[in-house]
Design a protein around this motif. Structure first.
Motif, PDB file in Angstrom:
ATOM      1  N   GLY A 134       0.829  -1.195   0.000  1.00  7.98           N
ATOM      2  CA  GLY A 134       0.000   0.000   0.000  1.00  7.98           C
ATOM      3  C   GLY A 134       0.866   1.247   0.000  1.00  7.98           C
ATOM      4  N   PRO A 135       0.271   2.422  -0.049  1.00  6.04           N
ATOM      5  CA  PRO A 135       1.047   3.667  -0.132  1.00  6.04           C
ATOM      6  C   PRO A 135       1.899   3.869   1.110  1.00  6.04           C
ATOM      7  N   PRO A 136       3.044   4.558   0.961  1.00  5.88           N
ATOM      8  CA  PRO A 136       3.911   4.807   2.116  1.00  5.88           C
ATOM      9  C   PRO A 136       3.231   5.708   3.134  1.00  5.88           C
ATOM     10  N   GLU A 137       3.707   5.635   4.351  1.00  2.00           N
ATOM     11  CA  GLU A 137       3.135   6.418   5.441  1.00  2.00           C
ATOM     12  C   GLU A 137       3.516   7.888   5.297  1.00  2.00           C
ATOM     13  N   VAL A 138       2.589   8.762   5.639  1.00  2.00           N
ATOM     14  CA  VAL A 138       2.862  10.193   5.630  1.00  2.00           C
ATOM     15  C   VAL A 138       3.789  10.520   6.794  1.00  2.00           C
ATOM     16  N   PRO A 139       4.862  11.294   6.562  1.00  2.00           N
ATOM     17  CA  PRO A 139       5.778  11.621   7.670  1.00  2.00           C
ATOM     18  C   PRO A 139       5.070  12.415   8.750  1.00  2.00           C
ATOM     19  N   ARG A 140       5.456  12.154   9.998  1.00  2.00           N
ATOM     20  CA  ARG A 140       4.837  12.818  11.146  1.00  2.00           C
ATOM     21  C   ARG A 140       5.836  13.765  11.812  1.00  2.00           C
ATOM     22  N   ASP A 141       5.299  14.647  12.637  1.00  2.00           N
ATOM     23  CA  ASP A 141       6.109  15.555  13.452  1.00  2.00           C
ATOM     24  C   ASP A 141       7.030  16.419  12.599  1.00  2.00           C
ATOM     25  N   LEU A 142       6.547  16.827  11.435  1.00  2.00           N
ATOM     26  CA  LEU A 142       7.331  17.721  10.592  1.00  2.00           C
ATOM     27  C   LEU A 142       7.270  19.148  11.130  1.00  2.00           C
ATOM     28  N   ARG A 143       8.363  19.878  10.930  1.00  2.00           N
ATOM     29  CA  ARG A 143       8.317  21.305  11.208  1.00  2.00           C
ATOM     30  C   ARG A 143       7.319  21.939  10.247  1.00  2.00           C
ATOM     31  N   PRO A 144       6.670  23.039  10.659  1.00  2.00           N
ATOM     32  CA  PRO A 144       5.662  23.663   9.787  1.00  2.00           C
ATOM     33  C   PRO A 144       6.157  23.939   8.372  1.00  2.00           C
TER      34      PRO A 144
END
Length: 220
Positions: A146-156
């Motif tokens: 399935g599609p890759p996971e969306v990155p978390r805890d990114l700076r704005p």
């Protein structure tokens, strides 16, 4: 300390299992690598696997013949349990049999609705089959789980940049779909797009290739 397991399923080291290796892990022809592959098509230091934020990042070390993941040439990739990594004539499975079995169970629970797909109680990714590792993956599919996971805890600012890139790709695909027409001459139906739209698609693919290269090698 993050540990990884790699199983060799083809090549001169076929049948070897490298269990619980501390990261970073390097693979290559030289003795100084964590995993040494006796193969002239493998570079001296071919590929590296390192841990960052609970994810395992594979990076090709500018090898002569490149690295493939699930059959696709890759310079950098967040590995998923069960991924097939081709280095020279060797094919390695990322993950142990236990990890792959555990992820199969997770997938079955998700499919049955017992476990939510956005649960983070386990960080493994599914192989989605009950066959032996590496024997049932979809050929030619880079992300069979399935599609890759969306990155978390990114700076704005990073979240905004990622959003801009995805919005650009989404806009290009939408334009192509809007101009696509289904045609059939009595045989298999085909989807046809105008030449200008086709060129737009090729241009988008080139932009994405540039993005991928710049991410993998920011100094280039």
């Amino acid at each position: 300390m993050a540990l990884v397991t790699l199983q060799v399923v083809s090549g001169l080291e076929k049948g070897s299992v490298y269990s619980d290796l501390p990261t970073p892990v390097t693979i290559g022809r030289e003795d100084d690598n964590t995993i040494r592959l006796n193969d002239e098509s493998v570079s001296r230091f071919h590929v590296k696997i390192q841990e960052d934020g609970g994810k395992f990042i594979l990076t090709d070390l500018d090898s002569t013949n490149g690295t493939r993941v699930n059959g696709h040439p890759m310079h950098m990739r967040v590995l998923q349990i069960g991924d097939l990594v081709a280095v020279g004539r060797s094919l390695l499975i990322f993950g142990s049999e236990e990890e792959i079995t555990l992820q199969q169970t997770r997938t079955e629970l998700q499919n049955s609705g017992v476990l939510s797909s956005d649960s983070h109680t386990m960080s493994l990714h599914s192989d989605q089959s009950s066959s032996p590792p590496g024997e049932s993956r979809s050929e030619g599919e880079l992300f069979p789980q399935g599609p890759p996971e969306v990155p978390r805890d990114l700076r704005p600012v990073h979240a905004a940049l990622v959003s801009d890139v995805l919005a650009y790709v989404h806009d290009q695909i939408a334009a192509i779909l809007e101009n696509a027409e289904e045609q059939s001459d009595g045989g298999q139906p085909q989807i046809v797009v105008p030449q200008a739209v086709w060129q737009r698609l090729l241009k988008t693919e080139m932009h994405l290739a540039i993005y991928l290269r710049r991410i993998a090698d920011p100094d280039q």
